[in-house]
Design an enzyme around this catalytic site. Structure first.
Site, PDB file in Angstrom:
ATOM      1  N   CYS A  85      -0.609   2.734  -3.580  1.00 11.61           N
ATOM      2  CA  CYS A  85      -0.198   2.460  -2.203  1.00 11.61           C
ATOM      3  C   CYS A  85      -0.251   3.776  -1.446  1.00 11.61           C
ATOM      4  O   CYS A  85       0.541   4.687  -1.715  1.00 11.61           O
ATOM      5  CB  CYS A  85       1.209   1.869  -2.175  1.00 11.61           C
ATOM      6  SG  CYS A  85       1.847   1.544  -0.519  1.00 11.61           S
TER       7      CYS A  85
ATOM      8  N   CYS B 204      -1.475  -0.317   6.031  1.00  6.19           N
ATOM      9  CA  CYS B 204      -1.838  -0.229   4.613  1.00  6.19           C
ATOM     10  C   CYS B 204      -2.694   1.012   4.441  1.00  6.19           C
ATOM     11  O   CYS B 204      -3.794   1.091   5.003  1.00  6.19           O
ATOM     12  CB  CYS B 204      -2.595  -1.482   4.169  1.00  6.19           C
ATOM     13  SG  CYS B 204      -3.215  -1.417   2.474  1.00  6.19           S
TER      14      CYS B 204
ATOM     15  N   ASN C 283       5.188  -4.521  -5.374  1.00  6.98           N
ATOM     16  CA  ASN C 283       5.023  -5.297  -4.147  1.00  6.98           C
ATOM     17  C   ASN C 283       6.299  -6.066  -3.827  1.00  6.98           C
ATOM     18  O   ASN C 283       7.172  -6.248  -4.675  1.00  6.98           O
ATOM     19  CB  ASN C 283       3.867  -6.286  -4.296  1.00  6.98           C
ATOM     20  CG  ASN C 283       2.516  -5.613  -4.389  1.00  6.98           C
ATOM     21  OD1 ASN C 283       2.221  -4.709  -3.619  1.00  6.98           O
ATOM     22  ND2 ASN C 283       1.698  -6.048  -5.334  1.00  6.98           N
TER      23      ASN C 283
END
EC number: 5.1.1.7
Length: 281
Positions: A81, A220, A72
Site C-alpha cells: 500500500c 491509492c 484491508n
C-alpha cells in the site's frame, strides 16, 4: 489497545503499535476497527511491528527494522500500500521509532523492502517499477472498459475512459467486474482521464479507484503509480513525472529506469486508546 489515525490524501488508516508482535490481530478485529460507524473507521489497518518479530518480515530483518503489516478494511491481507507506507513512515518518525537521516529509511512489506524520504510535510516512497503486462477489461454497470494490467507489487487494472464517459459519473458503490483468469487474487481498478498540463511534469491524470478489499477510496498510492506508468506509456515515454489527482488531493509519481517514487502529504490526525471488546458485535 493504543492506536493512531492517519491518512495520505484521504486514504486513511488505523495504526497499531506492536513492536514485538504480541497483538492478537484477527480479520474480524481489523474489520471492526475499520467500520466507520461502530469502529474508528479506515480503509485499512497498519500494524507497526519489528520485521524480526513477524513471520512474513523476518526474512527482511537484515534490510529493514520495521515491517508494515497491512490489512484491508474487510480483514484481508494486501501485498503493498503506497499511501500506507508513507503514513507508516510518518508514524515511525513522529513517535521516535526511527530517526530521520539523509539516507532513505527502509521499510519491509509483503512486496519486499521499500525506501522512504521525508521533506517537510511530504513523504516519498520508492517502490518497484510498475510492470505493464497484459490487457483486460473491467465491467461497470452497462459499460465494458478496456484496460491495462499493471503489477506494482499488487495487481491493478488501469482503464482510460473513452470520450463521453465522465469520471465523476461512474458508480463505484459496487465492485467492477474483472477477468479472474487474469487476476486470480482480485484486482484494484483505476479509472482515469487526462488532465490539463502541470508545470514540471510529463503528464497529468485524474483518477478514481475501487480497491480490492476496501471499496472506493479517496486515494491509492500503488494505483497512482500504475496510472503514472500507463500515462507515460501512452505519451510514448518510458520514464518521467506524472501528477495524479485523486478525490483526496494530488500525489506525484516519478517513474525511473528501475523504480517508482510516490510523493505526497502524510498526516497523523489522532491518537488514543480503545477497548477491543466494545468493537465486537
Amino acid at each position: 489497545m493504543e492506536f493512531t489515525k492517519g491518512h495520505g490524501t484521504g486514504n486513511d488508516f488505523v495504526l497499531l503499535p506492536d513492536p514485538d508482535g504480541q497483538l492478537d490481530l484477527t480479520p474480524e478485529l481489523v474489520a471492526a476497527l475499520c467500520d466507520r460507524r461502530r469502529g474508528i473507521g479506515a480503509d485499512g489497518v497498519l500494524r507497526v511491528v519489528r520485521a524480526a518479530k513477524h513471520p512474513e518480515g523476518a526474512g527482511l530483518a537484515g534490510e529493514a527494522e520495521w515491517f508494515m503489516d497491512y490489512w484491508n478494511a474487510d480483514g484481508s491481507f494486501a501485498e503493498m500500500c503506497g499511501n500506507g507506507a508513507r503514513v507508516f513512515v510518518r508514524y515511525l518518525l513522529d513517535t521516535g521509532l526511527a530517526t530521520p537521516a539523509g539516507a532513505a529509511l527502509p521499510v519491509a512489506t509483503r512486496a519486499g523492502v521499500v525506501r522512504a524520504l521525508v521533506e517537510g510535510g511530504t513523504v516519498s516512497v520508492e517502490m518497484r517499477r510498475p510492470r505493464l503486462y497484459d490487457g483486460s477489461t473491467a465491467t461497470l454497470g452497462g459499460l465494458t472498459l478496456p484496460g491495462t494490467a499493471v503489477d506494482v507489487g499488487n495487481p491493478h487494472l488501469v482503464c482510460v475512459l473513452p470520450t463521453g464517459v465522465e469520471l465523476a459519473e461512474l458508480d463505484l458503490t459496487t465492485a467492477p467486474g474483472f477477468d479472474p483468469a487474469v487476476f486470480p487474487a482480485g484486482v484494484n481498478v483505476e479509472f482515469i482521464v487526462a488532465g490539463d498540463p502541470v508545470d514540471g511534469t510529463d503528464g497529468h491524470a485524474l483518477m478514481r479507484v475501487y480497491e480490492r478489499g476496501s471499496a472506493e477510496t479517496l486515494s491509492c498510492g500503488t494505483g497512482a503509480c500504475a496510472v503514472g506508468a500507463v500515462a507515460l506509456r501512452d505519451a510514448g515515454r518510458d520514464t518521467g513525472v506524472v501528477a495524479v489527482d485523486v478525490p483526496g488531493g494530488r500525489v506525484t509519481v516519478t517513474v525511473t529506469a528501475d523504480s517508482c517514487w510516490l510523493s505526497g502529504p502524510a498526516v497523523l490526525v489522532a491518537t488514543g486508546e480503545l477497548n477491543p471488546a466494545t468493537l465486537r458485535p
